[in-house]
Design an enzyme around this catalytic site. Structure first.
Site, short mmCIF file in Angstrom:
data_model
loop_
_atom_site.label_atom_id
_atom_site.label_comp_id
_atom_site.label_asym_id
_atom_site.label_seq_id
_atom_site.Cartn_x
_atom_site.Cartn_y
_atom_site.Cartn_z
CB CYS A 41 -0.91 -0.01 1.23
SG CYS A 41 -2.07 1.39 1.25
CG ASP A 43 -0.69 4.01 5.33
OD1 ASP A 43 0.24 4.49 6.01
OD2 ASP A 43 -1.88 4.04 5.69
NE ARG A 45 -0.47 5.08 8.78
CZ ARG A 45 -1.74 4.93 9.15
NH1 ARG A 45 -2.08 5.17 10.39
NH2 ARG A 45 -2.65 4.54 8.28
CG HIS A 97 -1.70 -1.10 5.93
ND1 HIS A 97 -2.22 -0.06 6.67
CD2 HIS A 97 -1.83 -0.72 4.63
CE1 HIS A 97 -2.62 0.91 5.86
NE2 HIS A 97 -2.41 0.53 4.61
CB CYS A 100 -5.81 -0.48 4.51
SG CYS A 100 -5.45 0.05 2.83
ZN LIG Z 1 -3.43 1.20 2.94
#
Ligand SMILES: [Zn+2]
Length: 208
Positions: A41, A43, A45, A97, A100
């Site tokens: 992803c 993302d 993090r 994750h 998400c």
């Molecule tokens: Zn995500």
């Protein structure tokens, strides 16, 4: 993040690498031979290399919203093709994750404009596993399970490609479905039984 600081960080990183190996960048520039394709992803993090402890050159990486592998996504199909048929990676990892935002958005009845067609792929995962998901009691349980099922379905999408089917037959290639738990930092192997999954889908998706 301050842009000037990024260049300072880069300079410090270059010096650190050269401090331990004066030929570090000379060797790095000679070519790549990664053993792993990581699909994760976007993302901020869930940083692919950092969570796996991978060094430059060790992982070929693609990240997009909710770690999707869509057969209409030219970028995703090119990444899989290049990693499998040219770099000859031994492992393909799809890593989702918990928490998400993409999966969460797909669970909501909301018009999200350009994100609609992208998130529709996740809604399709929900529909495929509707029975299982509807048996779960809380929204949180459904959310976590949908993250896992989305990883599973994206692994299946990887297996649907001709490159992966050819590699499966001719050499060692393993597809892995993982979830990163942000609350603990741990990677969880979903231990998807691909032999079973494959038997179920190959009748329809067999290309080779
Ligand atoms: Zn995500």
């Amino acid at each position: 993040m301050n842009i000037d600081q990024i260049f300072k960080n880069n300079e410090a990183w270059v010096n650190e690498k050269l401090g331990t190996d004066p030929d570090y960048f000379k060797n790095l520039s000679e070519g790549q031979n990664p053993d792993v394709l990581y699909i994760g992803c976007s993302d901020s993090r869930v940083t692919a290399e950092e969570i796996m402890g991978a060094k430059p050159g060790e992982a070929f990486v693609m990240r997009n919203i909710a770690n999707m592998v869509s057969n209409l996504d030219l970028s995703a199909m090119s990444v899989v093709n290049y990693a499998v048929s040219h770099l000859k990676v031994s492992h393909i990892i799809v890593c989702g994750h918990y928490g998400c935002g993409g999966v969460k958005a797909a669970m909501q009845s909301q018009d999200l404009g350009i994100l609609n067609p992208w998130l529709r792929n996740i809604r399709d995962v929900y529909r495929l596993h509707n029975q299982e998901l509807n048996q779960l009691k809380t929204e949180e349980e459904k959310y976590r399970r949908l993250v896992e099922l989305n990883v599973q379905e994206q692994c299946v999408n990887v297996i649907k490609t001709a490159d992966v089917q050819i590699a499966y037959r001719n050499r060692n290639l393993t597809v892995h479905g993982w979830v990163m738990d942000m609350e603990t930092g741990k990677l969880i192997d979903l231990k998807i039984d691909f032999d079973k999954v494959l038997k179920g889908i190959m009748e329809i998706y067999h290309l080779d």
